[in-house]
Motif scaffolding. Structure first.
Motif, PDB file in Angstrom:
ATOM      1  N   ALA A   1      -1.387   7.158  -6.087  1.00  0.00           N
ATOM      2  CA  ALA A   1      -0.949   8.556  -5.960  1.00  0.00           C
ATOM      3  C   ALA A   1       0.521   8.625  -5.568  1.00  0.00           C
ATOM      4  CB  ALA A   1      -1.815   9.281  -4.935  1.00  0.00           C
ATOM      5  N   GLN A   2       0.965   7.729  -4.681  1.00  0.00           N
ATOM      6  CA  GLN A   2       2.376   7.716  -4.288  1.00  0.00           C
ATOM      7  C   GLN A   2       3.269   7.348  -5.469  1.00  0.00           C
ATOM      8  OE1 GLN A   2       3.087   5.354  -0.789  1.00  0.00           O
ATOM      9  NE2 GLN A   2       1.549   6.407   0.425  1.00  0.00           N
ATOM     10  N   ALA A   3       2.821   6.407  -6.299  1.00  0.00           N
ATOM     11  CA  ALA A   3       3.612   6.016  -7.461  1.00  0.00           C
ATOM     12  C   ALA A   3       3.736   7.175  -8.447  1.00  0.00           C
ATOM     13  CB  ALA A   3       2.981   4.805  -8.140  1.00  0.00           C
ATOM     14  N   ARG A   4       2.651   7.891  -8.662  1.00  0.00           N
ATOM     15  CA  ARG A   4       2.709   9.047  -9.573  1.00  0.00           C
ATOM     16  C   ARG A   4       3.636  10.122  -9.013  1.00  0.00           C
ATOM     17  NH1 ARG A   4      -3.085   8.021  -9.639  1.00  0.00           N
ATOM     18  NH2 ARG A   4      -3.623   6.925 -11.569  1.00  0.00           N
ATOM     19  N   ALA A   5       3.575  10.335  -7.703  1.00  0.00           N
ATOM     20  CA  ALA A   5       4.448  11.332  -7.082  1.00  0.00           C
ATOM     21  C   ALA A   5       5.916  10.951  -7.210  1.00  0.00           C
ATOM     22  CB  ALA A   5       4.079  11.510  -5.615  1.00  0.00           C
TER      23      ALA A   5
ATOM     24  N   HIS B   1       9.212  -0.336   5.553  1.00  0.00           N
ATOM     25  CA  HIS B   1       7.942  -0.552   4.872  1.00  0.00           C
ATOM     26  C   HIS B   1       6.812  -0.898   5.839  1.00  0.00           C
ATOM     27  CE1 HIS B   1       9.684  -4.612   5.211  1.00  0.00           C
ATOM     28  NE2 HIS B   1       8.444  -5.056   5.173  1.00  0.00           N
ATOM     29  N   GLY B   2       7.138  -1.452   7.023  1.00  0.00           N
ATOM     30  CA  GLY B   2       6.077  -1.734   7.988  1.00  0.00           C
ATOM     31  C   GLY B   2       5.371  -0.472   8.442  1.00  0.00           C
ATOM     32  N   LEU B   3       6.155   0.571   8.704  1.00  0.00           N
ATOM     33  CA  LEU B   3       5.580   1.847   9.139  1.00  0.00           C
ATOM     34  C   LEU B   3       4.878   2.576   8.004  1.00  0.00           C
ATOM     35  CD1 LEU B   3       8.565   2.972  11.362  1.00  0.00           C
ATOM     36  CD2 LEU B   3       6.266   2.437  12.179  1.00  0.00           C
ATOM     37  N   THR B   4       5.503   2.618   6.822  1.00  0.00           N
ATOM     38  CA  THR B   4       4.874   3.335   5.715  1.00  0.00           C
ATOM     39  C   THR B   4       3.609   2.626   5.241  1.00  0.00           C
ATOM     40  OG1 THR B   4       6.331   2.236   4.110  1.00  0.00           O
ATOM     41  CG2 THR B   4       7.043   4.374   4.963  1.00  0.00           C
ATOM     42  N   ASN B   5       3.603   1.301   5.279  1.00  0.00           N
ATOM     43  CA  ASN B   5       2.385   0.566   4.931  1.00  0.00           C
ATOM     44  C   ASN B   5       1.275   0.828   5.952  1.00  0.00           C
ATOM     45  OD1 ASN B   5       3.089  -0.672   2.506  1.00  0.00           O
ATOM     46  ND2 ASN B   5       3.973  -2.451   3.513  1.00  0.00           N
ATOM     47  N   ALA B   6       1.639   0.870   7.234  1.00  0.00           N
ATOM     48  CA  ALA B   6       0.628   1.157   8.261  1.00  0.00           C
ATOM     49  C   ALA B   6      -0.018   2.516   8.022  1.00  0.00           C
ATOM     50  CB  ALA B   6       1.261   1.108   9.654  1.00  0.00           C
ATOM     51  N   ALA B   7       0.815   3.514   7.680  1.00  0.00           N
ATOM     52  CA  ALA B   7       0.279   4.851   7.423  1.00  0.00           C
ATOM     53  C   ALA B   7      -0.622   4.851   6.195  1.00  0.00           C
ATOM     54  CB  ALA B   7       1.431   5.841   7.232  1.00  0.00           C
ATOM     55  N   ALA B   8      -0.215   4.152   5.131  1.00  0.00           N
ATOM     56  CA  ALA B   8      -1.011   4.133   3.899  1.00  0.00           C
ATOM     57  C   ALA B   8      -2.317   3.368   4.100  1.00  0.00           C
ATOM     58  CB  ALA B   8      -0.198   3.520   2.765  1.00  0.00           C
ATOM     59  N   LEU B   9      -2.271   2.255   4.809  1.00  0.00           N
ATOM     60  CA  LEU B   9      -3.492   1.492   5.093  1.00  0.00           C
ATOM     61  C   LEU B   9      -4.467   2.319   5.918  1.00  0.00           C
ATOM     62  CD1 LEU B   9      -1.800  -1.919   5.935  1.00  0.00           C
ATOM     63  CD2 LEU B   9      -3.372  -1.532   4.024  1.00  0.00           C
ATOM     64  N   ASP B  10      -3.923   3.061   6.871  1.00  0.00           N
ATOM     65  CA  ASP B  10      -4.758   3.924   7.698  1.00  0.00           C
ATOM     66  C   ASP B  10      -5.373   5.036   6.850  1.00  0.00           C
ATOM     67  OD1 ASP B  10      -5.616   4.704  10.461  1.00  0.00           O
ATOM     68  OD2 ASP B  10      -4.486   6.508   9.976  1.00  0.00           O
ATOM     69  N   GLU B  11      -4.589   5.635   5.975  1.00  0.00           N
ATOM     70  CA  GLU B  11      -5.097   6.696   5.095  1.00  0.00           C
ATOM     71  C   GLU B  11      -6.190   6.176   4.177  1.00  0.00           C
ATOM     72  OE1 GLU B  11      -3.521   9.652   1.495  1.00  0.00           O
ATOM     73  OE2 GLU B  11      -2.077   8.477   2.668  1.00  0.00           O
ATOM     74  N   ALA B  12      -6.033   4.953   3.698  1.00  0.00           N
ATOM     75  CA  ALA B  12      -7.030   4.363   2.804  1.00  0.00           C
ATOM     76  C   ALA B  12      -8.290   3.918   3.539  1.00  0.00           C
ATOM     77  CB  ALA B  12      -6.419   3.176   2.058  1.00  0.00           C
TER      78      ALA B  12
ATOM     79  N   PHE C   1       0.818  -1.209   0.000  1.00  0.00           N
ATOM     80  CA  PHE C   1       0.000   0.000   0.000  1.00  0.00           C
ATOM     81  C   PHE C   1       0.853   1.261   0.000  1.00  0.00           C
ATOM     82  CE2 PHE C   1      -4.030  -1.904   0.173  1.00  0.00           C
ATOM     83  CZ  PHE C   1      -4.991  -0.898   0.139  1.00  0.00           C
ATOM     84  N   SER C   2       2.098   1.172   0.443  1.00  0.00           N
ATOM     85  CA  SER C   2       2.998   2.314   0.347  1.00  0.00           C
ATOM     86  C   SER C   2       4.013   2.022  -0.745  1.00  0.00           C
ATOM     87  CB  SER C   2       3.702   2.588   1.680  1.00  0.00           C
ATOM     88  OG  SER C   2       4.603   1.548   2.002  1.00  0.00           O
ATOM     89  N   VAL C   3       4.446   3.068  -1.433  1.00  0.00           N
ATOM     90  CA  VAL C   3       5.309   2.895  -2.594  1.00  0.00           C
ATOM     91  C   VAL C   3       6.636   3.611  -2.346  1.00  0.00           C
ATOM     92  CG1 VAL C   3       5.559   3.254  -5.077  1.00  0.00           C
ATOM     93  CG2 VAL C   3       3.303   2.733  -4.109  1.00  0.00           C
TER      94      VAL C   3
END
Length: 479
Positions: free
Chosen positions: A189-193, A328-339, A166-168
């Motif tokens: 959106a992260q991939a485009r950024a 990636h554990g932290l960035t995925n947690a943030a992205a999952l929460d945002e989604a 979920f995080s890129v």
């Protein structure tokens, strides 16, 4: 984790003699409708996504070959990379966080990483069948190798990257890749950024055994695993390696009283023994029937945000991120929460309340619906999943390259300034492979001394293997 199927091993690669395992639909003559999937046996998530994508492509009538990028690297370097990564996560997670953050700011890996991946280009190119219609990467390093081959004109077939998380991280986005397939609008959106041009939201893939079940099947699953009939169960997973502060999380789950912990340790037998010694009653090692455990559970607690989270969404199981591993554990947690598909519990004091909401409250119902909706299609139609997009590109192509050779991203000054830091990080990574520098049971050893010198922003840093606090994990890049 579920059984992942076989992956082609290329360790015996010799000149042009290699040919991969082929999975061909019955009664179908050979054709140019062939897809090659390149994954990496780093944990189980990348291979798991590749295996399910392979199954779906074969079902749609394509021939599929699958490679492990780590086996393409020369001189058995793939094994060193895998073992070094594992040791970092287990013994020096703070060092992995620093590597992850530095490469994230630089927009990709350093010179050493680029050189290592360059060494795989010709070897992988020789391994690809001549009639390859498309190549799919489920691993960032593979995307870099394939993107370079595409940019240099050596690979005529279109290249797709299937973003499994979920995080890129910027390493996922490689010049020369034609299409990036994303699970959700947030990673898209992260991939485009990060510079990706053609990004398509296609949703995840998961083994069809992961599905919602009714009460009788749930009861049967509990009986099969010897679990309590009526108590709420929190399924705690930590990937195939069982990494992260799993012991502390299991104790927190038990002590908060919201649910009985049900822990899967993967292939980490030492962790399983430690948990049993801690009095955790329901502990499993490697599990082939992961769908059954999810059917038995009331909530999933995870620390990496990878394939297991997607499988839980498919099973209609609410998900909480807690005690996340660095990077990636932290960035995925943030992205999952945002989604809005998983709750991120940063404070142990919130654990009981949030788990209660997920198990019995409206928050759990909303997250179940959001998770299942990932598999219900996208604005392009209900059948436009990753396998369908891949099959369509294999059969029709993509048109012009999304990035011409002249359009390669230039190295920013910040990236150049970080080159030395990244190279040092890679050196620490490589050093972690050798037992002479690894942290030992009796003390931090030389690895900790190297880390003290590497921690440029905090010379007094004193964390080492397995002793990061919950607060340290929760802060991550948002500190």
């Amino acid at each position: 984790m579920p059984h992942l199927g076989s992956t082609v091993h290329l360790r015996a690669l010799a000149a042009a003699t290699l040919r991969p395992r082929q999975t061909t639909p019955p009664r179908r003559p050979p054709s140019a409708e062939r897809v090659v999937i390149v994954s990496a046996s780093v944990g189980a998530g990348h291979d798991g996504a590749a295996a399910e994508l392979e199954r779906r492509l074969v079902a749609s009538g394509l021939t599929v070959d699958r490679f492990d990028l780590l086996d393409v690297l020369p001189a058995r370097l793939g094994r060193l990379v895998r073992d070094g990564y594992h040791r970092l996560l287990v013994r020096a997670p703070w060092a992995y966080q620093r590597i992850y953050s530095s490469t994230e700011r630089a927009g990709g890996g350093g010179l050493l990483a680029r050189t290592l991946l360059r060494s795989a280009e010709e070897r992988l190119l020789r391994a690809l069948p001549a009639d390859t219609g498309a190549v799919v990467s489920t691993y960032p390093g593979a995307s870099r190798v394939l993107g370079n081959l595409r940019l240099d004109g050596r690979l005529p077939a279109p290249v797709l990257t299937y973003l499994t998380d979920f995080s890129v991280h910027p390493l996922w986005v490689a010049d020369g890749v034609d299409v990036h397939l994303a699970l959700h609008a947030v990673p898209a959106a992260q991939a485009r950024a990060a510079g990706a041009r053609d990004v398509r939201v296609c949703g995840p893939v998961a083994d069809p055994r992961f599905r919602p079940v009714a009460a009788p099947e749930r009861a049967a699953a509990r009986a099969r695993f010897g679990l309590p009939e009526n108590a709420p169960l929190a399924l705690l997973v930590a990937g195939s390696w069982g990494v992260g502060p799993v012991r502390q999380v299991a104790r927190d789950l038990r002590d908060c009283g919201a649910a009985v912990p049900l822990v899967v340790c993967g292939r980490n037998g030492t962790l399983a023994d430690q948990l049993r010694a801690d009095g955790i009653e329901h502990v499993h090692g490697w599990v082939d029937d992961m769908p059954g455990l999810m059917h038995a559970a009331d909530v999933l607690v995870q620390n990496a945000g990878g394939l297991t989270s997607l499988e839980a969404f498919a099973a209609g199981l609410p998900v909480a991120s807690y005690g996340c591993i660095p990077g990636h554990g932290l960035t995925n947690a943030a992205a999952l929460d945002e989604a809005g598909v998983a709750a991120w519990i940063r404070d142990p004091a919130q654990l009981k309340h949030v788990l209660g909401e997920l198990i019995d409250g409206p928050r759990g119902l909303l997250q179940r619906e959001a998770g299942l909706a990932l598999f219900a299609g996208n604005p392009h139609g209900p059948d436009r999943g990753p396998a369908t997009e891949t099959a369509g590109i294999c059969r029709t192509g993509t048109g012009p390259l999304t990035a011409a050779p002249a359009a390669r991203r230039t190295t920013r000054p910040a990236a150049r300034r970080l080159a030395t830091t990244t190279a040092l990080a890679c050196a620490v990574w490589a050093g972690a492979v050798g037992t002479a520098v690894a942290t030992t049971e009796s003390g931090p050893g030389l690895m900790h001394a190297i880390g003290q010198g590497f921690d440029l922003d905090n010379p007094g840093h004193a964390h080492h293997a397995g002793h990061l606090s919950h607060e340290g994990y929760a802060k991550g890049r948002h500190a």
